[in-house]
Write a protein that holds these residues in place. Sequence first.
Motif, PDB file in Angstrom:
ATOM      1  N   ASN A 173       0.827  -1.211   0.000  1.00  0.00           N
ATOM      2  CA  ASN A 173       0.000   0.000   0.000  1.00  0.00           C
ATOM      3  C   ASN A 173       0.865   1.266   0.000  1.00  0.00           C
ATOM      4  O   ASN A 173       0.556   2.228  -0.700  1.00  0.00           O
ATOM      5  CB  ASN A 173      -0.947   0.010   1.196  1.00  0.00           C
ATOM      6  CG  ASN A 173      -1.981   1.109   1.082  1.00  0.00           C
ATOM      7  OD1 ASN A 173      -2.438   1.440  -0.010  1.00  0.00           O
ATOM      8  ND2 ASN A 173      -2.360   1.685   2.213  1.00  0.00           N
ATOM      9  N   VAL A 174       1.939   1.277   0.776  1.00  0.00           N
ATOM     10  CA  VAL A 174       2.845   2.431   0.770  1.00  0.00           C
ATOM     11  C   VAL A 174       3.471   2.605  -0.611  1.00  0.00           C
ATOM     12  O   VAL A 174       3.540   3.719  -1.143  1.00  0.00           O
ATOM     13  CB  VAL A 174       3.934   2.277   1.866  1.00  0.00           C
ATOM     14  CG1 VAL A 174       5.061   3.276   1.672  1.00  0.00           C
ATOM     15  CG2 VAL A 174       3.320   2.427   3.242  1.00  0.00           C
ATOM     16  N   PHE A 175       3.903   1.508  -1.211  1.00  0.00           N
ATOM     17  CA  PHE A 175       4.480   1.566  -2.558  1.00  0.00           C
ATOM     18  C   PHE A 175       3.450   2.114  -3.558  1.00  0.00           C
ATOM     19  O   PHE A 175       3.754   3.007  -4.362  1.00  0.00           O
ATOM     20  CB  PHE A 175       4.968   0.179  -2.993  1.00  0.00           C
ATOM     21  CG  PHE A 175       5.551   0.151  -4.370  1.00  0.00           C
ATOM     22  CD1 PHE A 175       6.857   0.574  -4.603  1.00  0.00           C
ATOM     23  CD2 PHE A 175       4.790  -0.286  -5.444  1.00  0.00           C
ATOM     24  CE1 PHE A 175       7.384   0.567  -5.888  1.00  0.00           C
ATOM     25  CE2 PHE A 175       5.307  -0.313  -6.728  1.00  0.00           C
ATOM     26  CZ  PHE A 175       6.610   0.120  -6.953  1.00  0.00           C
ATOM     27  N   ALA A 176       2.235   1.547  -3.493  1.00  0.00           N
ATOM     28  CA  ALA A 176       1.192   1.984  -4.425  1.00  0.00           C
ATOM     29  C   ALA A 176       0.834   3.448  -4.211  1.00  0.00           C
ATOM     30  O   ALA A 176       0.610   4.187  -5.177  1.00  0.00           O
ATOM     31  CB  ALA A 176      -0.046   1.101  -4.273  1.00  0.00           C
ATOM     32  N   ARG A 177       0.799   3.877  -2.974  1.00  0.00           N
ATOM     33  CA  ARG A 177       0.414   5.255  -2.668  1.00  0.00           C
ATOM     34  C   ARG A 177       1.472   6.265  -3.105  1.00  0.00           C
ATOM     35  O   ARG A 177       1.161   7.270  -3.737  1.00  0.00           O
ATOM     36  CB  ARG A 177       0.144   5.408  -1.173  1.00  0.00           C
ATOM     37  CG  ARG A 177      -0.192   6.828  -0.735  1.00  0.00           C
ATOM     38  CD  ARG A 177      -0.407   6.918   0.763  1.00  0.00           C
ATOM     39  NE  ARG A 177      -1.397   5.975   1.211  1.00  0.00           N
ATOM     40  CZ  ARG A 177      -2.679   6.274   1.465  1.00  0.00           C
ATOM     41  NH1 ARG A 177      -3.090   7.515   1.326  1.00  0.00           N
ATOM     42  NH2 ARG A 177      -3.521   5.347   1.856  1.00  0.00           N
ATOM     43  N   TYR A 178       2.734   6.008  -2.745  1.00  0.00           N
ATOM     44  CA  TYR A 178       3.763   7.028  -2.957  1.00  0.00           C
ATOM     45  C   TYR A 178       4.557   6.859  -4.255  1.00  0.00           C
ATOM     46  O   TYR A 178       5.124   7.822  -4.748  1.00  0.00           O
ATOM     47  CB  TYR A 178       4.710   7.074  -1.757  1.00  0.00           C
ATOM     48  CG  TYR A 178       3.989   7.535  -0.510  1.00  0.00           C
ATOM     49  CD1 TYR A 178       3.557   8.849  -0.395  1.00  0.00           C
ATOM     50  CD2 TYR A 178       3.709   6.648   0.514  1.00  0.00           C
ATOM     51  CE1 TYR A 178       2.877   9.281   0.734  1.00  0.00           C
ATOM     52  CE2 TYR A 178       3.027   7.066   1.650  1.00  0.00           C
ATOM     53  CZ  TYR A 178       2.613   8.374   1.758  1.00  0.00           C
ATOM     54  OH  TYR A 178       1.937   8.798   2.858  1.00  0.00           O
ATOM     55  N   VAL A 179       4.607   5.655  -4.788  1.00  0.00           N
ATOM     56  CA  VAL A 179       5.342   5.451  -6.033  1.00  0.00           C
ATOM     57  C   VAL A 179       4.391   5.460  -7.226  1.00  0.00           C
ATOM     58  O   VAL A 179       4.644   6.134  -8.230  1.00  0.00           O
ATOM     59  CB  VAL A 179       6.159   4.134  -5.990  1.00  0.00           C
ATOM     60  CG1 VAL A 179       6.834   3.871  -7.315  1.00  0.00           C
ATOM     61  CG2 VAL A 179       7.192   4.188  -4.868  1.00  0.00           C
ATOM     62  N   LEU A 180       3.304   4.734  -7.124  1.00  0.00           N
ATOM     63  CA  LEU A 180       2.354   4.646  -8.238  1.00  0.00           C
ATOM     64  C   LEU A 180       1.251   5.697  -8.167  1.00  0.00           C
ATOM     65  O   LEU A 180       0.446   5.801  -9.079  1.00  0.00           O
ATOM     66  CB  LEU A 180       1.728   3.246  -8.268  1.00  0.00           C
ATOM     67  CG  LEU A 180       2.702   2.066  -8.358  1.00  0.00           C
ATOM     68  CD1 LEU A 180       1.949   0.759  -8.312  1.00  0.00           C
ATOM     69  CD2 LEU A 180       3.556   2.170  -9.614  1.00  0.00           C
ATOM     70  N   ASN A 181       1.187   6.403  -7.025  1.00  0.00           N
ATOM     71  CA  ASN A 181       0.167   7.422  -6.794  1.00  0.00           C
ATOM     72  C   ASN A 181      -1.252   6.855  -6.937  1.00  0.00           C
ATOM     73  O   ASN A 181      -2.158   7.513  -7.424  1.00  0.00           O
ATOM     74  CB  ASN A 181       0.366   8.620  -7.723  1.00  0.00           C
ATOM     75  CG  ASN A 181      -0.281   9.872  -7.182  1.00  0.00           C
ATOM     76  OD1 ASN A 181      -0.492   9.987  -5.973  1.00  0.00           O
ATOM     77  ND2 ASN A 181      -0.602  10.805  -8.062  1.00  0.00           N
ATOM     78  N   SER A 182      -1.404   5.593  -6.516  1.00  0.00           N
ATOM     79  CA  SER A 182      -2.695   4.920  -6.593  1.00  0.00           C
ATOM     80  C   SER A 182      -2.816   3.947  -5.410  1.00  0.00           C
ATOM     81  O   SER A 182      -2.554   2.756  -5.549  1.00  0.00           O
ATOM     82  CB  SER A 182      -2.812   4.168  -7.916  1.00  0.00           C
ATOM     83  OG  SER A 182      -4.032   3.496  -7.984  1.00  0.00           O
TER      84      SER A 182
END
Length: 172
Positions: free
Chosen positions: A38-47
Amino acid sequence: MNTRHDTWLSRASHGLARVEQFLCSLLIAAFGVLLIVNVFARYVLNSPLYFANELAVYILIWMAFLAISITIHHDQHVRLTMLVGLLPAPAQRVCYWLTELVCLTILAVTLWYSISWLRSPSVAFDIAITLDWPKWHFYLIVPIFCATSIFHLIARLPDRSRTVFTLASDEE
């Protein structure tokens, strides 16, 4: 010759505790992976994963209930022993048995009402909003916890009885 694995009941309780420990380990891993993804998706993928927070809460609830059942198996749950420790040994044993009976009673009543609650229409139609799953799947941990904890308490009573009555006869 008093070991924790004397009876089939205590062996079954030990096996159940190992399964509970394994499930806790899986849930801890799932919780960690979920949060990292979730952190990766939020801050890297912006989703961000919109369901991650809700699922994380349910994972933590399941872990807590399973961990409490494991501590009951190991007889390591929290006790207030300051006053009981001041009593003579026979009175301490009576207090121990009374607390075990109170725990069994509370767990049995909670099991009864949790099953009734799970069968109610209000729970049957309750949906986890972001997951779009019925919540009764998540609520199953309450009767599961009660049943496994009752099993652990009953399984250790024969071992505890031998220990208590052996100590009583040694003191006389």
